[in-house]
Design an enzyme around this catalytic site. Structure first.
Site, PDB file in Angstrom:
ATOM      1  N   CYS A  70      33.979  60.201  37.035  1.00  0.00           N
ATOM      2  CA  CYS A  70      34.806  61.416  37.067  1.00  0.00           C
ATOM      3  C   CYS A  70      34.549  62.243  35.806  1.00  0.00           C
ATOM      4  O   CYS A  70      35.464  62.750  35.191  1.00  0.00           O
ATOM      5  CB  CYS A  70      36.278  61.075  37.229  1.00  0.00           C
ATOM      6  SG  CYS A  70      36.909  60.001  35.940  1.00  0.00           S
ATOM      7  N   ASP A 126      33.550  40.321  34.621  1.00  0.00           N
ATOM      8  CA  ASP A 126      32.679  41.379  34.132  1.00  0.00           C
ATOM      9  C   ASP A 126      31.729  41.690  35.290  1.00  0.00           C
ATOM     10  O   ASP A 126      31.053  40.794  35.800  1.00  0.00           O
ATOM     11  CB  ASP A 126      31.907  40.863  32.905  1.00  0.00           C
ATOM     12  CG  ASP A 126      31.049  41.953  32.287  1.00  0.00           C
ATOM     13  OD1 ASP A 126      30.693  42.915  33.012  1.00  0.00           O
ATOM     14  OD2 ASP A 126      30.737  41.863  31.085  1.00  0.00           O
ATOM     15  N   GLY A 127      31.701  42.959  35.686  1.00  0.00           N
ATOM     16  CA  GLY A 127      30.890  43.351  36.840  1.00  0.00           C
ATOM     17  C   GLY A 127      29.420  42.981  36.687  1.00  0.00           C
ATOM     18  O   GLY A 127      28.713  42.805  37.683  1.00  0.00           O
ATOM     19  N   ARG A 150      45.022  46.204  34.938  1.00  0.00           N
ATOM     20  CA  ARG A 150      44.725  47.183  35.980  1.00  0.00           C
ATOM     21  C   ARG A 150      44.663  46.523  37.358  1.00  0.00           C
ATOM     22  O   ARG A 150      45.022  47.132  38.358  1.00  0.00           O
ATOM     23  CB  ARG A 150      43.431  47.933  35.643  1.00  0.00           C
ATOM     24  CG  ARG A 150      43.633  48.903  34.467  1.00  0.00           C
ATOM     25  CD  ARG A 150      42.325  49.473  33.977  1.00  0.00           C
ATOM     26  NE  ARG A 150      41.707  50.399  34.900  1.00  0.00           N
ATOM     27  CZ  ARG A 150      41.899  51.717  34.912  1.00  0.00           C
ATOM     28  NH1 ARG A 150      42.719  52.264  34.038  1.00  0.00           N
ATOM     29  NH2 ARG A 150      41.284  52.484  35.788  1.00  0.00           N
ATOM     30  N   GLY A 189      42.651  53.070  43.977  1.00  0.00           N
ATOM     31  CA  GLY A 189      42.716  54.262  44.831  1.00  0.00           C
ATOM     32  C   GLY A 189      41.611  54.280  45.881  1.00  0.00           C
ATOM     33  O   GLY A 189      41.858  54.516  47.067  1.00  0.00           O
ATOM     34  N   LYS A 190      40.385  53.968  45.436  1.00  0.00           N
ATOM     35  CA  LYS A 190      39.264  54.019  46.390  1.00  0.00           C
ATOM     36  C   LYS A 190      39.272  52.808  47.312  1.00  0.00           C
ATOM     37  O   LYS A 190      38.843  52.900  48.457  1.00  0.00           O
ATOM     38  CB  LYS A 190      37.937  54.150  45.634  1.00  0.00           C
ATOM     39  CG  LYS A 190      37.845  55.486  44.932  1.00  0.00           C
ATOM     40  CD  LYS A 190      36.561  55.714  44.196  1.00  0.00           C
ATOM     41  CE  LYS A 190      36.680  56.903  43.276  1.00  0.00           C
ATOM     42  NZ  LYS A 190      37.474  56.659  42.061  1.00  0.00           N
ATOM     43  N   ASP A 203      37.476  43.726  39.014  1.00  0.00           N
ATOM     44  CA  ASP A 203      37.652  44.556  37.824  1.00  0.00           C
ATOM     45  C   ASP A 203      37.749  43.612  36.646  1.00  0.00           C
ATOM     46  O   ASP A 203      38.115  42.452  36.804  1.00  0.00           O
ATOM     47  CB  ASP A 203      38.929  45.406  37.924  1.00  0.00           C
ATOM     48  CG  ASP A 203      38.880  46.622  37.014  1.00  0.00           C
ATOM     49  OD1 ASP A 203      38.598  47.725  37.512  1.00  0.00           O
ATOM     50  OD2 ASP A 203      39.117  46.467  35.802  1.00  0.00           O
TER      51      ASP A 203
HETATM   52  N1  SAM Z   1      37.730  52.559  41.400  1.00  0.00           N
HETATM   53  C1  SAM Z   1      39.003  52.689  40.735  1.00  0.00           C
HETATM   54  C2  SAM Z   1      39.942  53.480  41.605  1.00  0.00           C
HETATM   55  O1  SAM Z   1      39.481  54.246  42.455  1.00  0.00           O
HETATM   56  O2  SAM Z   1      41.143  53.342  41.429  1.00  0.00           O
HETATM   57  C3  SAM Z   1      38.869  53.323  39.371  1.00  0.00           C
HETATM   58  C4  SAM Z   1      37.905  52.601  38.484  1.00  0.00           C
HETATM   59  S1  SAM Z   1      37.960  53.167  36.824  1.00  0.00           S
HETATM   60  C5  SAM Z   1      37.068  54.628  36.915  1.00  0.00           C
HETATM   61  C6  SAM Z   1      36.846  52.101  36.048  1.00  0.00           C
HETATM   62  C7  SAM Z   1      37.290  50.649  36.045  1.00  0.00           C
HETATM   63  O3  SAM Z   1      36.204  49.876  35.550  1.00  0.00           O
HETATM   64  C8  SAM Z   1      38.452  50.332  35.129  1.00  0.00           C
HETATM   65  O4  SAM Z   1      39.491  49.796  35.891  1.00  0.00           O
HETATM   66  C9  SAM Z   1      37.920  49.284  34.167  1.00  0.00           C
HETATM   67  O5  SAM Z   1      38.850  48.263  33.900  1.00  0.00           O
HETATM   68  C10 SAM Z   1      36.745  48.742  34.949  1.00  0.00           C
HETATM   69  N2  SAM Z   1      35.668  48.145  34.129  1.00  0.00           N
HETATM   70  C11 SAM Z   1      35.193  48.526  32.934  1.00  0.00           C
HETATM   71  N3  SAM Z   1      34.198  47.735  32.536  1.00  0.00           N
HETATM   72  C12 SAM Z   1      34.025  46.831  33.522  1.00  0.00           C
HETATM   73  C13 SAM Z   1      33.147  45.720  33.693  1.00  0.00           C
HETATM   74  N4  SAM Z   1      32.232  45.416  32.778  1.00  0.00           N
HETATM   75  N5  SAM Z   1      33.260  45.001  34.826  1.00  0.00           N
HETATM   76  C14 SAM Z   1      34.175  45.312  35.761  1.00  0.00           C
HETATM   77  N6  SAM Z   1      35.037  46.332  35.643  1.00  0.00           N
HETATM   78  C15 SAM Z   1      34.962  47.078  34.547  1.00  0.00           C
END
Ligand code: SAM
Length: 495
Positions: A421, A351-352, A326, A303-304, A321
């Site tokens: 959020c 992994d971020g 996703r 979305g963002k 991601d």
């Molecule tokens: N920014 C997205 C949007 O606007 O549509 C929503 C992001 S959502 C709040 C958080 C995301 O972080 C999820 O898609 C999840 O898979 C991802 N995530 C969780 N742990 C992560 C990691 N260690 N590295 C990268 N992504 C991760």
């Protein structure tokens, strides 16, 4: 005896987590303080029908949504005080969406008129005129010129302390470990006495597993700024221009109408994207300029990312991601709104935390969080399931690690926006504080928090802000403008 509830004619009400009660009179409904009445919408009905089986499986135990609400009562109520009842009812009521116009659609002007015909208006236009008025009234402009001053000219950081070699860096257990150490120090050696297993040796306290868990829940759900022992600077910066190309349409305050799902009515691509309007604030705060290289560290479902592309400034964006599924949704969005993944966009699954090279001018760190709305309405994949307790308690440390990686992957002089959020202070200001402490103690990176309070007057007609945050800005849901929650904090990397 069960009470009889009379409902207004023409309305349909249901009890939370019970099958909706259509009609005008509801009979034989057991009421308790944990159930609340709220207007029933068609979507609620559909959502709950899918979970009947699971209720049966968990018969006798409380639904996870009730656990989530109890958790919020315990940890949010003391923070939001008299605002809490209004936030609570808003969270439990269907949220509002905005329609983000797709500039990549060849007939976007027709889509714009189509949205206006519903009675919606372009909120970015309104925000731009509010910005102008704010600058005129407050004479706030040009506090610090982004580009003209050398990066460290306004920084006067004290010297970093010497790092201890084997310092334990566990965010979750920090305070607990310290008290344990102190307790051990205080035990006096027993001299001149025969000691046996039966002798009483005073210890501080033996904690049961349940007590330890409770301590962990408290420490990962609360935020205290009293322990901070590093200089965290909050700097004011020039109020940036708004990205006027990123047009988003909302219904006026108090109007709870929904937009129809987008269809390919105009042009070859979908004309607009429905999302919580607060999701656009991180993009506004990021202030993307032409030629900026952008990293969206937790990008899916996108979305963002789509919003950033609507600024028409993003020539080079990396979307990362860790979830393959996703990322599939992100690719779908790219297909429906952009006609495929554009050459300016690269998608990675990592992994971020592995992003450590300072390659990007702007970094968005939109972390996984409590997802306050989701945990209150859906049993499915609910974070308050007992099986997900570790994951939930580890969220602040996971968020901190992702933010650290986001800052490490940002070029000196660049900016990072952190967003969630959730209303959880521990996952918002708490994570900013823990990150800044870590950077100060463990790295050579200098960074400052950028004051975003100018967003409040600019978006006052659309969002309600909580005035008592320490580092970032928090939009709280309200019935008349049921967007959010959304927390955003902007950080500038200095070196
Ligand atoms: N920014 C997205 C949007 O606007 O549509 C929503 C992001 S959502 C709040 C958080 C995301 O972080 C999820 O898609 C999840 O898979 C991802 N995530 C969780 N742990 C992560 C990691 N260690 N590295 C990268 N992504 C991760």
């Amino acid at each position: 005896m069960f009470p009889v509830i009379f409902l207004p004619p023409g309305k349909c009400f249901h009890l939370k987590m019970r099958i909706p009660v259509p009609g005008t009179i509801a009979t034989s409904i057991k009421c308790s303080s944990s159930y609340i009445l709220r207007p029933c919408q068609q979507t609620d009905y559909i959502q709950r029908r899918g979970y009947k089986k699971k209720w049966a499986k968990n018969e006798g135990s409380k639904p996870y949504t009730v656990h989530a609400l109890n958790h919020m009562e315990t940890f949010y109520k003391p923070v939001f005080k008299n605002l809490w009842p209004s936030i609570r009812i808003s969270l439990l009521t269907t949220s509002k969406y905005c329609a983000l116009l797709n500039n990549y659609n060849s007939e976007s002007d027709k889509v714009e008129n189509y949205l206006k015909d519903f009675g919606a208006y372009n909120a970015m236009e309104e925000a731009a005129s509010a910005r102008k008025k704010y600058l005129e009234k407050e004479n706030k402009q040009i506090l610090i010129e982004n580009s003209s001053l050398p990066l460290d000219s306004f920084l006067d950081f004290p010297k970093r302390p010497q790092k201890k070699e084997d310092e334990n860096d566990e965010y979750n257990n920090e305070s607990f470990d310290e008290t344990e150490e102190e307790a051990v120090d205080k035990i006096e050696p027993v001299v001149g006495k025969n000691t046996s297993l039966h002798d009483f040796i005073p210890t501080k306290k033996v904690f049961s597993e349940k007590e330890l868990l409770q301590q962990q829940i408290v420490s990962t759900s609360t935020f205290s700024d009293s322990t901070v022992d590093v200089p965290i600077k909050v700097i004011q910066e020039q109020v940036p221009e708004l990205p006027n190309s990123m047009k988003f349409f909302v219904y006026p305050k108090g109007d709870v109408s929904n937009f129809p799902n987008p269809k390919m009515k105009h042009g070859d691509l979908l004309g607009y994207y429905l999302l919580d309007a607060t999701s656009l604030l991180p993009v506004v705060a990021l202030d993307i300029q032409e030629r900026d290289s952008v990293l969206d560290l937790c990008a899916a479902p996108g979305g963002k990312t789509l919003a950033m592309l609507q600024t028409l400034q993003t020539e080079n964006i990396t979307c990362n991601d860790e979830s393959w599924t996703r990322l599939g949704r992100l690719r779908d969005i790219a297909k429906w709104y952009l006609g495929g993944v554009p050459s300016s966009m690269s998608v990675s699954r990592n992994d971020g935390k592995h992003f450590v090279d300072p390659l990007y001018d702007k970094v968005l760190v939109d972390v996984p969080c409590n997802t306050d709305r989701h945990v209150l309405i859906s049993e499915d994949n609910n974070l308050f399931k007992p099986g997900r307790v570790d994951e939930r308690l580890n969220l602040p440390s996971r968020q901190r690690d992702l933010l650290i990686a986001g800052i490490q992957s940002c070029k000196p002089g660049g900016t990072i926006v952190y967003s969630t959020c959730t209303l959880s202070p521990a996952q918002n200001d708490g994570v900013i504080q823990a990150t800044m402490e870590h950077l100060w103690k463990e790295t050579e990176i200098d960074s400052v928090v950028i004051d975003l309070s100018y967003l409040r007057p600019i978006f006052a007609s659309i969002f309600s802000f909580f005035p008592e945050t320490k580092y970032g800005q928090l939009v709280i849901p309200s019935l008349s403008s049921n967007f959010g929650p959304m927390y955003i904090c902007k950080i500038k990397r200095i070196r």
